[in-house]
Design a protein around this motif. Sequence first.
Motif, short mmCIF file in Angstrom:
data_model
loop_
_atom_site.label_atom_id
_atom_site.label_comp_id
_atom_site.label_asym_id
_atom_site.label_seq_id
_atom_site.Cartn_x
_atom_site.Cartn_y
_atom_site.Cartn_z
N SER A 295 0.81 -1.22 0.00
CA SER A 295 0.00 0.00 0.00
C SER A 295 0.85 1.27 0.00
O SER A 295 0.47 2.29 -0.60
N ASP A 296 2.00 1.22 0.66
CA ASP A 296 2.86 2.41 0.72
C ASP A 296 3.48 2.74 -0.62
O ASP A 296 4.01 3.85 -0.80
N ALA A 297 3.40 1.82 -1.57
CA ALA A 297 4.05 2.05 -2.86
C ALA A 297 3.28 3.05 -3.72
O ALA A 297 3.84 3.62 -4.66
N PHE A 298 1.99 3.29 -3.40
CA PHE A 298 1.20 4.19 -4.23
C PHE A 298 0.21 4.98 -3.39
O PHE A 298 -0.70 4.42 -2.79
N ILE A 299 0.43 6.29 -3.34
CA ILE A 299 -0.44 7.18 -2.58
C ILE A 299 -1.64 7.60 -3.42
O ILE A 299 -2.75 7.72 -2.93
N GLY A 300 -1.41 7.85 -4.72
CA GLY A 300 -2.49 8.30 -5.58
C GLY A 300 -1.98 9.11 -6.75
O GLY A 300 -0.78 9.21 -7.01
N ALA A 301 -2.93 9.72 -7.48
CA ALA A 301 -2.59 10.52 -8.66
C ALA A 301 -3.63 11.60 -8.86
O ALA A 301 -4.81 11.43 -8.49
#
Length: 533
Positions: A295-301
């Motif tokens: 989960s920590d690999a992608f916060i958002g866009a």
Amino acid sequence: MASNDLEVYLTARTALITEERSIRRDFKELAKATEDELHADQIVRAIKLEEAKSIWAVDHPDTPNVFPGMAYLSARNLITKTKIFQIISKMPKGALLHSHLDAMVNASVMLKYALEEPALHIQVAAPLTKASLFSTLPAFRGLRPSEYSDAPSLTSSSYIPGTWVHIKRARDSFSTDLGGPEGFDAWVIGALTINPREAYETHNTVAKIWKKFQSTFDVVEGFTNFFPLKKKYIKDFLLSSIEDGISFVETRFTFFSEYLIDANGEDSVSHAEIFRTFGEIVQEVKDEMARQRRSDAFIGARIIYTTLRFVTCDELDWYLEDCIKLKQEFPDLVAGFDLVGSENDLKPIIYYIEPLLRFRSRVEELGLDLPFIFHAGETYGDGSEADNNLYDAILLGTKRIGHGFSLVKHPKLIEMCKEKGIALEVCPISNEILRLTSSVCTHPLASLINQGVPVALCSDDPSVFGNMGLSFDFFQVLMGSDINGLLTLRMLARQSLEHSTLADEEKAKAIVSWEKQWANFVKSITDGRIFEV
């Protein structure tokens, strides 16, 4: 010369170098470093020094004029063979803050996706021959079923220019004289990218290389305006960014038509539907990372809403109002507003000052967090209209500056950027290929960093330049200076998150998450795991 004179001189020389370097920004990073970071930095510097001799100081018959930080497109194959690149490819890079959504997926992957679409067709405006092939641009479009063509080939003697041919049929039937299906691939990919010969020989002025650069967008538009393909494209972009260590993305989406084309070839996909789908894909990717326990690999866009610098002021009013409506409907997805296109050739910011001022006032009245995030100073000019965009961007309250290549010539503006916390989105490989600088070694980045200007390292248009992700840009920055080390890269990665449009609480969480990833990355260097497959 008396030995005492020599000792005095050498002592003064050492003191001057020490004093000067002590006020550089990268020196100040040393004071924040942990023992593990200092150890990892020493390891990286040792590898960098060894490869300067074993790779960058030897002759390579296929690669002339080799040196660390050399022209990217000529160096790319060598870069991927280095241990330094292997290290950087595993580095947590924070945020990608300057990218153009139509140029974010590898051209060969884009073509693969396109060949899967039953509605996508291709046409050319003139017969294809060996002599004309690479100077003739393909055009693509998703057609209505009633418009589908039975035309068998682009390259048959009976082909009528302007006739649509299904893309897969066009590839399968591509003339063997032109290379067959592989020749088709090379032709299309060549139209979507800039190759070393174009960058460093044939297109040897800013005007010429920008003409080639713009032509790649003219071609890719037929793909990216087709919504079924766009959806695959967005997901691929996010997943490939994550695999390169990018955890947050703000990408520029250029709006120039009111609708995109749907699977049935109809102009029906509204801007609101684009944002809704973008949000759904972002959530899909988050869910996928959660299932992988990453989960920590992608916060958002998020999307920076952009339109082009050649629209009229009245047209700009429409786009600005559209941007406001979308921000109200999708507050977590709209990051800001920008104008894009060649600053040297198209309208300057001052041309649009009245609609931009109206927009700023309206945003304030509505209480929206909707900043300008302007391209400005993407030029080697000094006092030109493109250079003067820097004044207007800052006066209008831009949150960040895209490129800001010419900022280094403006001491007052540098001070204002520092005071106001305006970060530069610096794109070194893009600047080099588009002929603003001959290599990263002569790029103003080091000067800007050491004058205290906040910087986020960015890739700009990697599908055109071949610098997918951020690893190549970080590599060039590291190799373009004898002083830059791992701590310089740490600073750039962290600043990208600090100057994102994330809310304060989200930003704090993102930085904590990145710091954990960074600590693990550093440990993998010191214990040697970084080189494990």
